[in-house]
Design a protein around this motif. Structure first.
Motif, PDB file in Angstrom:
ATOM      1  N   SER A   1       0.817  -1.217   0.000  1.00 53.25           N
ATOM      2  CA  SER A   1       0.000   0.000   0.000  1.00 53.25           C
ATOM      3  C   SER A   1       0.851   1.269   0.000  1.00 53.25           C
ATOM      4  CB  SER A   1      -0.946   0.010   1.205  1.00 53.25           C
ATOM      5  OG  SER A   1      -0.212   0.082   2.417  1.00 53.25           O
ATOM      6  N   THR A   2       2.134   1.166   0.384  1.00 52.14           N
ATOM      7  CA  THR A   2       2.980   2.364   0.454  1.00 52.14           C
ATOM      8  C   THR A   2       4.245   2.282  -0.391  1.00 52.14           C
ATOM      9  OG1 THR A   2       4.119   1.491   2.412  1.00 52.14           O
ATOM     10  CG2 THR A   2       2.196   2.924   2.788  1.00 52.14           C
ATOM     11  N   GLN A   3       4.878   1.114  -0.446  1.00 55.01           N
ATOM     12  CA  GLN A   3       6.214   1.045  -1.032  1.00 55.01           C
ATOM     13  C   GLN A   3       6.265   1.329  -2.537  1.00 55.01           C
ATOM     14  OE1 GLN A   3       9.015   0.928   0.882  1.00 55.01           O
ATOM     15  NE2 GLN A   3       7.422   1.172   2.442  1.00 55.01           N
ATOM     16  N   PRO A   4       5.369   0.782  -3.374  1.00 50.03           N
ATOM     17  CA  PRO A   4       5.468   1.090  -4.809  1.00 50.03           C
ATOM     18  C   PRO A   4       5.370   2.588  -5.109  1.00 50.03           C
ATOM     19  CG  PRO A   4       4.081  -0.825  -4.474  1.00 50.03           C
ATOM     20  CD  PRO A   4       4.353  -0.260  -3.118  1.00 50.03           C
ATOM     21  N   LYS A   5       4.462   3.279  -4.434  1.00 46.99           N
ATOM     22  CA  LYS A   5       4.339   4.722  -4.663  1.00 46.99           C
ATOM     23  C   LYS A   5       5.584   5.448  -4.176  1.00 46.99           C
ATOM     24  CE  LYS A   5       2.601   8.661  -5.754  1.00 46.99           C
ATOM     25  NZ  LYS A   5       2.542   9.042  -7.176  1.00 46.99           N
ATOM     26  N   MET A   6       6.109   5.031  -3.031  1.00 44.68           N
ATOM     27  CA  MET A   6       7.301   5.676  -2.501  1.00 44.68           C
ATOM     28  C   MET A   6       8.484   5.483  -3.449  1.00 44.68           C
ATOM     29  SD  MET A   6       9.213   5.217   1.168  1.00 44.68           S
ATOM     30  CE  MET A   6       9.976   3.659   0.726  1.00 44.68           C
ATOM     31  N   LEU A   7       8.632   4.275  -3.990  1.00 46.24           N
ATOM     32  CA  LEU A   7       9.725   4.008  -4.919  1.00 46.24           C
ATOM     33  C   LEU A   7       9.552   4.797  -6.225  1.00 46.24           C
ATOM     34  CD1 LEU A   7      10.197   0.174  -4.367  1.00 46.24           C
ATOM     35  CD2 LEU A   7      11.686   2.030  -3.569  1.00 46.24           C
ATOM     36  N   SER A   8       8.299   4.982  -6.644  1.00 43.52           N
ATOM     37  CA  SER A   8       8.073   5.785  -7.859  1.00 43.52           C
ATOM     38  C   SER A   8       8.450   7.246  -7.624  1.00 43.52           C
ATOM     39  CB  SER A   8       6.617   5.674  -8.305  1.00 43.52           C
ATOM     40  OG  SER A   8       5.744   6.385  -7.442  1.00 43.52           O
ATOM     41  N   ILE A   9       8.283   7.729  -6.394  1.00 42.17           N
ATOM     42  CA  ILE A   9       8.730   9.082  -6.055  1.00 42.17           C
ATOM     43  C   ILE A   9      10.254   9.150  -6.126  1.00 42.17           C
ATOM     44  CG2 ILE A   9       8.857  10.807  -4.204  1.00 42.17           C
ATOM     45  CD1 ILE A   9       6.136   9.765  -3.210  1.00 42.17           C
ATOM     46  N   PHE A  10      10.906   8.145  -5.542  1.00 43.42           N
ATOM     47  CA  PHE A  10      12.367   8.134  -5.506  1.00 43.42           C
ATOM     48  C   PHE A  10      12.977   8.009  -6.903  1.00 43.42           C
ATOM     49  CE2 PHE A  10      12.405   6.219  -0.945  1.00 43.42           C
ATOM     50  CZ  PHE A  10      12.030   7.449  -0.441  1.00 43.42           C
ATOM     51  N   TRP A  11      12.392   7.160  -7.737  1.00 41.71           N
ATOM     52  CA  TRP A  11      13.001   6.841  -9.033  1.00 41.71           C
ATOM     53  C   TRP A  11      12.552   7.755 -10.168  1.00 41.71           C
ATOM     54  CZ3 TRP A  11      11.857   0.900  -8.453  1.00 41.71           C
ATOM     55  CH2 TRP A  11      12.790   0.352  -7.563  1.00 41.71           C
ATOM     56  N   PHE A  12      11.258   8.084 -10.186  1.00 40.85           N
ATOM     57  CA  PHE A  12      10.700   8.799 -11.337  1.00 40.85           C
ATOM     58  C   PHE A  12      10.161  10.180 -10.982  1.00 40.85           C
ATOM     59  CE2 PHE A  12       9.706   4.170 -11.795  1.00 40.85           C
ATOM     60  CZ  PHE A  12      10.712   3.885 -12.715  1.00 40.85           C
ATOM     61  N   ASN A  13      10.357  10.579  -9.714  1.00 46.35           N
ATOM     62  CA  ASN A  13       9.848  11.870  -9.252  1.00 46.35           C
ATOM     63  C   ASN A  13       8.334  11.977  -9.459  1.00 46.35           C
ATOM     64  OD1 ASN A  13      10.468  14.306  -7.948  1.00 46.35           O
ATOM     65  ND2 ASN A  13      10.440  15.439  -9.878  1.00 46.35           N
ATOM     66  N   SER A  14       7.647  10.847  -9.352  1.00 41.93           N
ATOM     67  CA  SER A  14       6.192  10.797  -9.539  1.00 41.93           C
ATOM     68  C   SER A  14       5.511  11.130  -8.214  1.00 41.93           C
ATOM     69  CB  SER A  14       5.783   9.401 -10.026  1.00 41.93           C
ATOM     70  OG  SER A  14       4.381   9.292 -10.127  1.00 41.93           O
ATOM     71  N   ARG A  15       5.365  12.418  -7.947  1.00 49.81           N
ATOM     72  CA  ARG A  15       4.915  12.885  -6.640  1.00 49.81           C
ATOM     73  C   ARG A  15       3.398  13.039  -6.527  1.00 49.81           C
ATOM     74  NH1 ARG A  15       9.357  15.332  -3.893  1.00 49.81           N
ATOM     75  NH2 ARG A  15      11.237  15.332  -5.168  1.00 49.81           N
ATOM     76  N   GLU A  16       2.712  13.162  -7.628  1.00 54.94           N
ATOM     77  CA  GLU A  16       1.270  13.401  -7.567  1.00 54.94           C
ATOM     78  C   GLU A  16       0.505  12.149  -7.161  1.00 54.94           C
ATOM     79  OE1 GLU A  16      -0.472  15.128 -10.980  1.00 54.94           O
ATOM     80  OE2 GLU A  16       0.558  17.042 -10.773  1.00 54.94           O
ATOM     81  N   ILE A  17      -0.537  12.363  -6.371  1.00 52.99           N
ATOM     82  CA  ILE A  17      -1.461  11.294  -6.015  1.00 52.99           C
ATOM     83  C   ILE A  17      -2.851  11.915  -5.933  1.00 52.99           C
ATOM     84  CG2 ILE A  17      -1.048  11.594  -3.522  1.00 52.99           C
ATOM     85  CD1 ILE A  17      -1.550   8.554  -3.227  1.00 52.99           C
ATOM     86  N   SER A  18      -3.818  11.284  -6.543  1.00 58.64           N
ATOM     87  CA  SER A  18      -5.169  11.852  -6.548  1.00 58.64           C
ATOM     88  C   SER A  18      -5.751  11.830  -5.141  1.00 58.64           C
ATOM     89  CB  SER A  18      -6.068  11.071  -7.503  1.00 58.64           C
ATOM     90  OG  SER A  18      -6.343   9.781  -6.983  1.00 58.64           O
ATOM     91  N   PHE A  19      -6.722  12.697  -4.921  1.00 58.62           N
ATOM     92  CA  PHE A  19      -7.345  12.803  -3.598  1.00 58.62           C
ATOM     93  C   PHE A  19      -7.968  11.471  -3.195  1.00 58.62           C
ATOM     94  CE2 PHE A  19     -10.882  14.515  -0.824  1.00 58.62           C
ATOM     95  CZ  PHE A  19     -10.045  14.887   0.216  1.00 58.62           C
TER      96      PHE A  19
END
Length: 332
Positions: free
Chosen positions: A96-114
């Motif tokens: 529930s947390t790690q894939p999004k966190m890794l996408s922030i670290f690797w691809f700077n994918s910071r956005e998440i919908s409400f």
């Protein structure tokens, strides 16, 4: 900075005095921006290496536990059913947390919908509480096995195990519902930047331009009604277990019986020690940097899923034996 007991429920990771750019009048933001580890953005790629490694080990380890229990007929017992529930919970909680966190670290994918943010928030609270509830069920399993062994198979039938599992799921699911509902009802007008790597409840509602004390109060209520009661029931179970162990006639019998509890005690430590450390850090570490608090929050969600399969794989003779058979058969 207020406390964040149990790393998820109570406290403020973002003081109202802290400001970021992107401050706008946002009543219902369509997206939030996750900062990852605030202040350590330049090191995100390096930080991702241990987190990715731990997450990979956690996923492989928990899937291995599920596979072995399914394939090995001798492991179709209440203790291993509860272990499978724990493995599934660990998989969902870490994923529930790690894939999004890794996408922030690797691809700077910071956005998440409400909506995605609220969903993630729900899953984090639901499955962290579920993990604690399953450890209570496992403590009850050890209590029956040691204090009333002759009635073990008649007390912990498959239907009773299923009912216990359902009760844990329902309790966790119901108690986690107010978190996203409370977060949804607030108007957001400060900014849409969350100084965290996931949608931690208080970090989100701190962005609201409203009195959010009800969120903190509910966090306290949830803390004492779920985790507090779980710790109490585990303590009662082990008090009775220790009394039964010390009543055994020989030292060898006492040691042999106590060894059957070591894996469960290690699993409890893997969950509650990081939890306790995080609580102390937020209570007394008023000058602790924000990035350290966020790192501790992430470690809390990842360490139990990482350690549980390792603990049971190494400590449980049946699982260890089955693993050796698999590798031996593969080599031959």
């Amino acid at each position: 900075m207020q406390e964040t007991p149990l790393c998820l429920r109570v406290g403020h990771l973002l003081p109202h005095s802290m400001s970021y750019s992107n401050t706008t009048d946002i009543t219902n933001p369509s997206t939030f921006i996750l900062l990852g580890i605030p202040g350590l953005e330049a090191a995100h790629v390096w930080i991702s290496i241990p987190f990715c490694t731990m997450y990979t080990i956690a996923v492989l380890g928990n899937f291995t536990i599920l596979f072995i229990v399914k394939m090995e007929q001798s492991l179709h017992e209440p203790m291993y059913y509860f272990l499978c529930m724990l493995a599934i919970t660990d998989l969902v909680m870490s994923t529930s947390t790690q894939p999004k966190m890794l996408s922030i670290f690797w691809f700077n994918s910071r956005e998440i919908s409400f909506s995605a943010c609220l969903t993630q928030m729900y899953f984090i609270h639901c499955f962290s509480a579920m993990e604690s509830g399953i450890l209570v069920a496992m403590a009850f399993d050890r209590y029956v096995a040691i204090c009333d062994p002759l009635r073990y198979s008649t007390i912990l039938t498959d239907s009773v195990v299923a009912k216990i599992g359902l009760a844990v799921v329902l309790r966790s699911g119901i108690f986690a519902l107010p978190y996203p509902f409370l977060a949804r009802r607030w108007p957001y007008c400060r900014n849409n930047i969350i100084p965290h790597s996931y949608c931690e409840h208080i970090a989100v509602v701190n962005l609201a331009c409203a009195d959010i004390r009800i969120s903190s109060y509910y966090g306290l209520f949830d803390l004492f009604s779920e985790i507090g009661m779980d710790v109490f029931f585990i303590a009662v179970s082990y008090t009775q277990i220790l009394r039964a162990i010390f009543s055994l006639p020989t030292k060898d019998a006492r040691l042999k019986t106590f060894r059957t509890c070591i894996s469960h005690l290690c699993a409890i430590s893997a969950l509650y020690i990081p939890d306790f450390f995080s609580s102390l850090t937020h209570r007394f570490g008023h000058n602790v940097p924000l990035h350290f608090l966020v790192l501790i929050a992430n470690v809390y969600l990842l360490v139990p899923p990482l350690l549980h399969p390792i603990i049971y794989g190494l400590r449980t003779k049946q699982i260890r034996g089955r693993l050796l058979q698999l590798f031996t058969h593969k080599d031959t």
